[in-house]
Design a protein around this motif. Structure first.
Motif, short mmCIF file in Angstrom:
data_model
loop_
_atom_site.label_atom_id
_atom_site.label_comp_id
_atom_site.label_asym_id
_atom_site.label_seq_id
_atom_site.Cartn_x
_atom_site.Cartn_y
_atom_site.Cartn_z
N GLU A 43 0.83 -1.20 0.00
CA GLU A 43 0.00 0.00 0.00
C GLU A 43 0.87 1.25 0.00
OE1 GLU A 43 -3.26 2.30 2.86
OE2 GLU A 43 -2.86 0.16 3.14
N VAL A 44 0.54 2.19 -0.86
CA VAL A 44 1.29 3.45 -0.93
C VAL A 44 0.94 4.30 0.29
CG1 VAL A 44 1.66 5.58 -2.24
CG2 VAL A 44 1.31 3.41 -3.45
N VAL A 45 1.97 4.70 1.06
CA VAL A 45 1.74 5.53 2.26
C VAL A 45 2.50 6.86 2.17
CG1 VAL A 45 1.29 3.57 3.77
CG2 VAL A 45 3.64 4.36 3.47
N MET A 46 3.25 7.04 1.09
CA MET A 46 3.99 8.29 0.91
C MET A 46 4.19 8.53 -0.58
SD MET A 46 7.79 9.23 2.35
CE MET A 46 8.62 8.44 0.96
N THR A 47 3.87 9.72 -1.05
CA THR A 47 3.99 10.02 -2.47
C THR A 47 4.75 11.33 -2.71
OG1 THR A 47 1.88 11.22 -2.47
CG2 THR A 47 1.81 8.86 -3.00
N ASP A 48 5.14 11.52 -3.97
CA ASP A 48 5.71 12.80 -4.43
C ASP A 48 6.90 13.27 -3.60
OD1 ASP A 48 3.73 12.85 -6.36
OD2 ASP A 48 2.33 13.88 -5.04
N ARG A 49 7.82 12.39 -3.36
CA ARG A 49 9.06 12.78 -2.67
C ARG A 49 10.22 12.72 -3.66
NH1 ARG A 49 8.75 12.24 3.02
NH2 ARG A 49 6.63 12.89 3.60
N GLU A 50 11.10 13.68 -3.56
CA GLU A 50 12.29 13.69 -4.41
C GLU A 50 13.52 13.60 -3.52
OE1 GLU A 50 12.34 16.99 -7.07
OE2 GLU A 50 10.82 16.12 -8.40
N ILE A 51 14.43 12.72 -3.90
CA ILE A 51 15.63 12.51 -3.10
C ILE A 51 16.86 12.50 -4.01
CG2 ILE A 51 14.44 11.14 -1.35
CD1 ILE A 51 15.82 8.67 -2.82
N ASP A 52 18.00 12.64 -3.37
CA ASP A 52 19.26 12.52 -4.08
C ASP A 52 19.57 11.03 -4.22
OD1 ASP A 52 21.81 12.52 -5.04
OD2 ASP A 52 22.65 13.84 -3.51
N GLU A 53 19.78 10.56 -5.43
CA GLU A 53 20.00 9.13 -5.68
C GLU A 53 21.16 8.58 -4.88
OE1 GLU A 53 19.73 7.77 -9.82
OE2 GLU A 53 19.12 9.80 -10.35
N THR A 54 22.15 9.41 -4.57
CA THR A 54 23.34 8.94 -3.86
C THR A 54 23.07 8.68 -2.38
OG1 THR A 54 24.05 11.22 -3.44
CG2 THR A 54 24.88 10.16 -5.44
N SER A 55 21.88 9.07 -1.88
CA SER A 55 21.56 8.87 -0.46
C SER A 55 21.17 7.43 -0.17
CB SER A 55 20.44 9.81 -0.03
OG SER A 55 19.25 9.56 -0.77
N PHE A 56 20.95 6.60 -1.21
CA PHE A 56 20.62 5.20 -1.03
C PHE A 56 21.80 4.33 -1.51
CE2 PHE A 56 16.42 6.99 -0.85
CZ PHE A 56 15.74 6.17 0.03
N LYS A 57 22.15 3.33 -0.70
CA LYS A 57 23.25 2.44 -1.06
C LYS A 57 22.89 1.57 -2.28
CE LYS A 57 25.18 2.10 3.60
NZ LYS A 57 25.53 1.17 4.72
N ASN A 58 21.66 1.07 -2.27
CA ASN A 58 21.20 0.21 -3.36
C ASN A 58 20.26 0.97 -4.29
OD1 ASN A 58 22.52 -2.10 -2.22
ND2 ASN A 58 20.83 -2.30 -0.77
N PRO A 59 20.25 0.62 -5.57
CA PRO A 59 19.36 1.32 -6.51
C PRO A 59 17.89 1.11 -6.15
CG PRO A 59 20.34 -0.65 -7.52
CD PRO A 59 21.05 -0.43 -6.23
N ILE A 60 17.07 2.15 -6.38
CA ILE A 60 15.64 2.08 -6.10
C ILE A 60 14.95 1.31 -7.22
CG2 ILE A 60 13.54 3.40 -5.70
CD1 ILE A 60 15.54 3.72 -3.50
N LYS A 61 14.21 0.25 -6.84
CA LYS A 61 13.52 -0.56 -7.84
C LYS A 61 12.23 0.13 -8.29
CE LYS A 61 15.12 -5.11 -6.30
NZ LYS A 61 14.69 -6.46 -5.84
N PRO A 62 11.87 -0.02 -9.54
CA PRO A 62 10.61 0.56 -10.03
C PRO A 62 9.43 -0.34 -9.64
CG PRO A 62 11.71 -0.58 -11.81
CD PRO A 62 12.64 -0.65 -10.64
N ILE A 63 8.24 0.25 -9.53
CA ILE A 63 7.06 -0.57 -9.29
C ILE A 63 6.75 -1.34 -10.57
CG2 ILE A 63 6.14 1.07 -7.60
CD1 ILE A 63 4.03 1.81 -9.77
N ILE A 64 6.10 -2.47 -10.43
CA ILE A 64 5.72 -3.24 -11.62
C ILE A 64 4.47 -2.64 -12.25
CG2 ILE A 64 4.93 -5.51 -12.44
CD1 ILE A 64 6.64 -6.78 -10.23
N LYS A 65 3.48 -2.34 -11.38
CA LYS A 65 2.25 -1.73 -11.88
C LYS A 65 1.36 -1.37 -10.69
CE LYS A 65 -0.40 -6.02 -12.30
NZ LYS A 65 -1.38 -6.79 -13.10
N LYS A 66 0.34 -0.60 -10.97
CA LYS A 66 -0.69 -0.33 -9.98
C LYS A 66 -1.63 -1.54 -9.95
CE LYS A 66 -4.35 2.97 -8.79
NZ LYS A 66 -5.03 4.23 -9.16
N ALA A 67 -2.01 -1.98 -8.76
CA ALA A 67 -2.85 -3.17 -8.64
C ALA A 67 -4.21 -2.95 -9.30
CB ALA A 67 -3.04 -3.52 -7.17
#
Length: 287
Positions: A43-67
């Motif tokens: 379930e989506v509990v947070m939307t519309d956030r922008e971050i610096d990609e370097t702040s995460f050690k591992n790459p952010i995975k994309p969602i597959i689709k909306k249910a």
């Protein structure tokens, strides 16, 4: 900058971050994502956030689709399957005469695994139980022994304050809580007063700890030697919130109440927990 969304897989659980791509999502939407356990629906509990990609050690995975409707029906079927599995597992545990209490059953979205959560006082040899369950459900079976705090989080209930458990209502992760916190906050070290329904120290002891630690830096402790307008004395009682001290004046039976700002600290005291207190509270700090 990378656009992300926060997704939860349990009502009160850790938030995981994913790349929404071009999907327009809002809080409460269900999405299909790939996790370390396989394909899951969260379930989506947070939307519309922008971050610096370097702040995460591992790459952010994309969602597959909306249910979609088909996915939501799969979730409902899985919930029904979990209820049936719970009853069957309880029967199997009784048949194998295992000393364990089944707490919850979780079925992954893709039906490739079923997880059975249980509590037990000691280690349990559940190998035969796993084989038995695998033959019934024809999928991968995993049994996980959890602590009493996790049990309270899963089952829920009312705390001594009359409110639903913090852990099952809004606490994503358990914070470390110590007996020292209760001592520093001036609470009675009575196990029934400072422990929750799980039998461990109440999570809420953590909430105001930073404030108490700050007050302790500027307040004489019990046992401190202070100079007052009535003479030198020893602090016998402290009220951190009001800043008032009860001081026994040297060479007299006189005990006065003064404000912390009206005394001069000659030698501060220490907050200590004696062996008898520790013995009485043994086990309250565990998970």
């Amino acid at each position: 900058m990378l656009k992300i969304i926060g997704v939860r897989f349990k009502s009160v659980g850790k938030i995981y971050y994913f790349d929404p791509g071009d999907a327009e999502l809002k809080n409460g939407d269900k999405v299909i994502v790939e996790t370390s356990r396989g394909v899951e629906c969260g379930e989506v509990v947070m939307t519309d956030r922008e971050i610096d990609e370097t702040s995460f050690k591992n790459p952010i995975k994309p969602i597959i689709k909306k249910a979609d409707e088909r996915d939501l029906k799969t979730i409902e079927r899985n919930k029904q399957r979990e209820q049936e599995a719970f009853e069957i597992c309880k029967q199997k545990i009784e048949a194998h005469k295992l000393k364990m209490d089944l707490i919850d059953v979780e079925c992954t979205f893709s039906n490739n695994k079923m997880l059975f959560y249980f509590t037990a006082e000691n280690r349990v040899d559940f190998r035969e139980l796993v084989k038995d369950l695998a033959s019934v459900f024809r999928t991968r079976i995993e049994l996980r022994q959890i602590g009493v705090r996790d049990e309270a989080k899963m089952l829920g209930g009312l705390g001594i304050c009359g409110q639903p458990f913090c852990c099952s209502r809004f606490l994503g992760d358990f914070q470390p809580v110590s007996i020292k916190m209760a001592k520093e906050q001036g609470l009675s070290l009575n196990p029934t007063k400072i422990s929750g329904c799980c039998g461990r120290l109440m999570c809420c002891l953590k909430y105001e700890q930073d404030s108490y630690e700050d007050l302790l830096k500027h307040t004489p402790k019990v046992g401190a030697i202070v100079k007052t307008t009535d003479g030198k004395g020893v602090v016998q009682e402290v009220n951190l919130l009001t800043g008032k001290l009860r001081v026994k004046i040297d060479r007299s039976d006189n005990v006065i109440t003064v404000k912390k700002d009206d005394v001069e600290v000659l030698k501060d005291g220490n907050i200590k927990i004696d062996k008898n207190e520790l013995k009485a509270l043994k086990g309250l700090e565990g998970k």
